[in-house]
Write an enzyme that holds these catalytic residues in place. Sequence first.
Site, short mmCIF file in Angstrom:
data_model
loop_
_atom_site.label_atom_id
_atom_site.label_comp_id
_atom_site.label_asym_id
_atom_site.label_seq_id
_atom_site.Cartn_x
_atom_site.Cartn_y
_atom_site.Cartn_z
N ASN A 149 0.79 -1.24 0.00
CA ASN A 149 0.00 0.00 0.00
C ASN A 149 0.82 1.29 0.00
O ASN A 149 0.38 2.31 -0.51
CB ASN A 149 -1.03 -0.01 1.14
CG ASN A 149 -0.41 -0.13 2.51
OD1 ASN A 149 0.74 -0.55 2.65
ND2 ASN A 149 -1.16 0.23 3.52
N GLY A 225 3.27 -5.68 7.16
CA GLY A 225 2.27 -6.40 6.37
C GLY A 225 1.16 -6.92 7.26
O GLY A 225 0.91 -6.40 8.35
N SER A 226 0.52 -7.98 6.80
CA SER A 226 -0.67 -8.48 7.48
C SER A 226 -0.33 -9.30 8.72
O SER A 226 0.77 -9.85 8.85
CB SER A 226 -1.48 -9.34 6.51
OG SER A 226 -0.69 -10.44 6.11
N GLU A 245 5.40 -4.45 11.82
CA GLU A 245 4.29 -3.49 11.84
C GLU A 245 3.15 -4.20 11.14
O GLU A 245 3.24 -4.46 9.94
CB GLU A 245 4.65 -2.22 11.04
CG GLU A 245 5.83 -1.44 11.56
CD GLU A 245 5.42 -0.33 12.49
OE1 GLU A 245 4.25 -0.30 12.93
OE2 GLU A 245 6.27 0.50 12.80
N LEU A 246 2.07 -4.49 11.89
CA LEU A 246 1.02 -5.32 11.31
C LEU A 246 -0.27 -4.52 11.09
O LEU A 246 -0.25 -3.31 11.09
CB LEU A 246 0.80 -6.55 12.20
CG LEU A 246 2.07 -7.37 12.47
CD1 LEU A 246 1.80 -8.53 13.40
CD2 LEU A 246 2.72 -7.86 11.18
N CYS A 279 -2.97 1.05 6.99
CA CYS A 279 -2.96 0.21 8.20
C CYS A 279 -3.81 0.82 9.31
O CYS A 279 -4.36 0.09 10.13
CB CYS A 279 -1.53 -0.03 8.67
SG CYS A 279 -0.59 1.49 8.89
N GLU A 373 -9.62 -7.29 9.80
CA GLU A 373 -9.16 -6.08 9.11
C GLU A 373 -9.83 -6.03 7.73
O GLU A 373 -9.55 -6.87 6.87
CB GLU A 373 -7.63 -6.09 8.96
CG GLU A 373 -7.13 -4.86 8.24
CD GLU A 373 -5.60 -4.81 8.11
OE1 GLU A 373 -4.98 -5.88 7.98
OE2 GLU A 373 -5.06 -3.69 8.15
P1 NAP Z 1 0.99 -9.09 3.18
O1 NAP Z 1 0.14 -9.92 2.31
O2 NAP Z 1 1.19 -9.52 4.58
O3 NAP Z 1 2.40 -8.94 2.43
C1 NAP Z 1 3.41 -8.11 2.93
C2 NAP Z 1 4.76 -8.55 2.37
O4 NAP Z 1 5.07 -9.83 2.90
C3 NAP Z 1 4.77 -8.70 0.86
O5 NAP Z 1 6.02 -8.28 0.37
C4 NAP Z 1 4.57 -10.18 0.67
O6 NAP Z 1 5.06 -10.67 -0.56
C5 NAP Z 1 5.41 -10.70 1.82
N1 NAP Z 1 5.12 -12.08 2.20
C6 NAP Z 1 4.01 -12.82 1.94
N2 NAP Z 1 4.16 -14.06 2.46
C7 NAP Z 1 5.38 -14.10 3.03
C8 NAP Z 1 6.10 -15.11 3.73
N3 NAP Z 1 5.60 -16.33 3.94
N4 NAP Z 1 7.34 -14.81 4.19
C9 NAP Z 1 7.87 -13.58 4.01
N5 NAP Z 1 7.24 -12.58 3.34
C10 NAP Z 1 6.00 -12.86 2.88
O7 NAP Z 1 0.43 -7.58 3.25
P2 NAP Z 1 -0.07 -6.64 2.07
O8 NAP Z 1 -1.39 -7.14 1.60
O9 NAP Z 1 1.01 -6.41 1.10
O10 NAP Z 1 -0.25 -5.28 2.89
C11 NAP Z 1 -1.39 -5.01 3.64
C12 NAP Z 1 -1.16 -5.32 5.10
O11 NAP Z 1 -0.07 -4.57 5.61
C13 NAP Z 1 -2.37 -4.90 5.94
O12 NAP Z 1 -2.59 -5.87 6.93
C14 NAP Z 1 -1.91 -3.59 6.55
O13 NAP Z 1 -2.57 -3.23 7.74
C15 NAP Z 1 -0.46 -3.87 6.78
N6 NAP Z 1 0.29 -2.63 6.93
C16 NAP Z 1 0.73 -2.28 8.16
C17 NAP Z 1 1.41 -1.07 8.34
C18 NAP Z 1 1.90 -0.63 9.70
O14 NAP Z 1 2.73 0.29 9.75
N7 NAP Z 1 1.45 -1.23 10.77
C19 NAP Z 1 1.61 -0.23 7.25
C20 NAP Z 1 1.14 -0.63 6.00
C21 NAP Z 1 0.48 -1.83 5.84
P3 NAP Z 1 4.04 -10.90 -1.78
O15 NAP Z 1 3.48 -9.56 -2.12
O16 NAP Z 1 4.90 -11.49 -2.83
O17 NAP Z 1 2.98 -11.85 -1.30
#
Ligand code: NAP
Length: 435
Positions: A149, A225-226, A245-246, A279, A373
């Site tokens: 994002n 990420g998530s 940061e989730l 997030c 979420e």
């Molecule tokens: P995501 O699906 O968790 O993916 C995040 C990153 O992790 C991507 O680069 C993804 O690669 C990678 N990933 C996936 N599976 C993995 C594994 N098994 N091992 C290591 N890395 C892996 O999250 P998203 O959909 O991109 O982003 C949205 C999420 O991020 C939401 O939950 C949001 O709240 C959170 N977020 C949190 C913050 C904060 O500061 N707290 C800020 C922004 C976003 P791929 O893309 O190749 O799957």
Amino acid sequence: MKMYKAGAWCDSPDKMEVRSPYSGGVIDSVPRASLADLEEAISSARDAAGEMCRLPAYERSRILRTGAEMLEASAERFAQTLASEVGKTIREARGEVSRSVETLRLSSEEAKRIHGETVPFDAGPVAVNKVGFYMRVPVGLVAAISPFNFPLNLVLHKVGPAIAAGNSVILKPASATPLVALMLTELLLEAGLPPTAINALTGPGGEIGDALVADPRIDMVTFTGSLEVGRRIAARRGLGKLTMELGSNSACIVMQGADLDRAVPKIVRGGYALAGQVCISVQRVYVLDAIYDQFLERLIPQVRSLKVGDPLDETVDMGPMVTEEAAVRALDWIAEAVDAGATAVVGGGRARALLEPTVLTDVSPEAKVSCEEAFAPILVVNRVHTLDEAIAGVNDSKYGLQAGIFTNDIGQAFDAARRIETGGVMMRVVCFDLG
Ligand code: NAP
């Protein structure tokens, strides 16, 4: 675009397409990194960690400052790519680029302020005549895994401090939005970063990400990420250094006496910016019974007036979700809530990845749209009778990232901030109007 590995830009016959969330068309492709690519990157970045830890602070600071200047000079090019690959509006994209310039500047400044402290050992009788001190040293090789994002600023939240502190980096950007991360890598190299100090590997998280986080040669993993992926990484990483940061299903409270002229536009912005894919997006709103109807009367027309469409159109307020599948998933959650008795007072429809800005009322707390979420342009508005009931609602969550309160009573705001179980609480207190 190519990926960057072991000091060179490289391609692969095995590609991943990068699609426009708005049109669904292919805008570019990137290599799908293999485990052999990862091995090369790790081995090269380990050597680079030795070089980076000898790079003086003024030099690290200079590279980051130059990077900030270069990013500022090419801001529009980065913003256009961000809007195209993420689907955020061009105005939101420009905002992200300017925040990213600040992140680089702050990292550059911090590079000069990384120091230890002396410790008064003689605070205890056994250490009289002894002086202690500690120095901060780089951790070594940092793996940075970022979400889709904010693919520029959140990459920089990791890469900026890692370079400032003298580490080498392996960056794994999100597969949906890898382009600006690759552009940023190029820019940092042009700014003077040693050629092997950074690697940017594009590939599925479930393949190279899994291997990356569990590799003992990685000194630290920084992940945004998530919750689901965070749990998996923590399990695989074990005791190794890890920061995360989730996600969240963030809530805010609107108290009787809150200035609705200011609260409602802020909630609309909080709920629908980046199509709700932030997030700390506002997802649940707890409104005091006495002002509930008045709140909805103001909220509904403002949500209806949001212009949804092409993110590159300067007049558009909200673009698409990241993929059509994400919008379909959000629509399913809306349907689940409505089947259980909720009302969609605004929205609830979809065209491709464009989900209508949606307001739901009478939602069961067990509905996914409330307790998970949503990461979608959906506001769930709940009626409550007391602050205690509102706080109980906010805290009824497995997440704990952020919350907010609108009130005209500063004591009430601090009381809520103490009792709300989230990392941060935003308070908007308007006690009187200066005109
Ligand atoms: P995501 O699906 O968790 O993916 C995040 C990153 O992790 C991507 O680069 C993804 O690669 C990678 N990933 C996936 N599976 C993995 C594994 N098994 N091992 C290591 N890395 C892996 O999250 P998203 O959909 O991109 O982003 C949205 C999420 O991020 C939401 O939950 C949001 O709240 C959170 N977020 C949190 C913050 C904060 O500061 N707290 C800020 C922004 C976003 P791929 O893309 O190749 O799957």
